[in-house]
Design a protein around this motif. Structure first.
Motif: not given
Length: 135
Positions: A78-100
């Protein structure tokens, strides 16, 4: 009304500061990945309780569903789909790696909240019934 909201405002600020400290300064294999995820749902819950101090008994369940949904969105990047992968804050807030395991931590945090809610509502009902019995 403000007196009911104040504990949630304080809890949100304290827990949010705790999360920031964990994110910035704790680089271990337990507190940051597990305790941080348990606390994040409690932060969200406390924040929502500022606006909904009572009357929504299953808020902890709603927070769990929301947090799990966000975690599942990480499966589709989702981070890449939203185009915010370069925004460190949003990347941390949303998370970028799924983990059960994150969903398990959210469950643990919401279980703690559920127990506290149960205790809170049971205690309130107990006081309410005692007043009726004495009339």
């Amino acid at each position: 009304m403000m007196t009911r909201r104040l504990p949630y405002i304080i809890a949100t600020l304290v827990l949010l500061m705790t999360e920031v400290v964990i994110a910035l300064f704790v680089h271990d294999r337990f507190i940051r990945p597990y305790i941080g995820d348990v606390l994040v749902v409690i932060v969200v819950y406390s924040f929502l309780r500022i606006f909904i101090p009572e009357g929504f008994k299953f808020l902890a369940l709603g927070v769990f569903i929301f947090a799990s949904f966000v975690e599942l969105l990480q499966l589709i990047n989702i981070v890449e789909l939203l185009g915010v992968e370069n925004n460190a804050f949003l990347r941390v807030l949303i998370g970028s790696t799924f983990d059960i395991k994150d969903i398990g931590c959210y469950g643990a945090g919401c279980l703690i909240l559920g127990v506290l809610e149960y205790y809170r509502y049971s205690k309130f009902k107990g006081k309410m019934f005692k007043k009726e019995d004495t009339k």
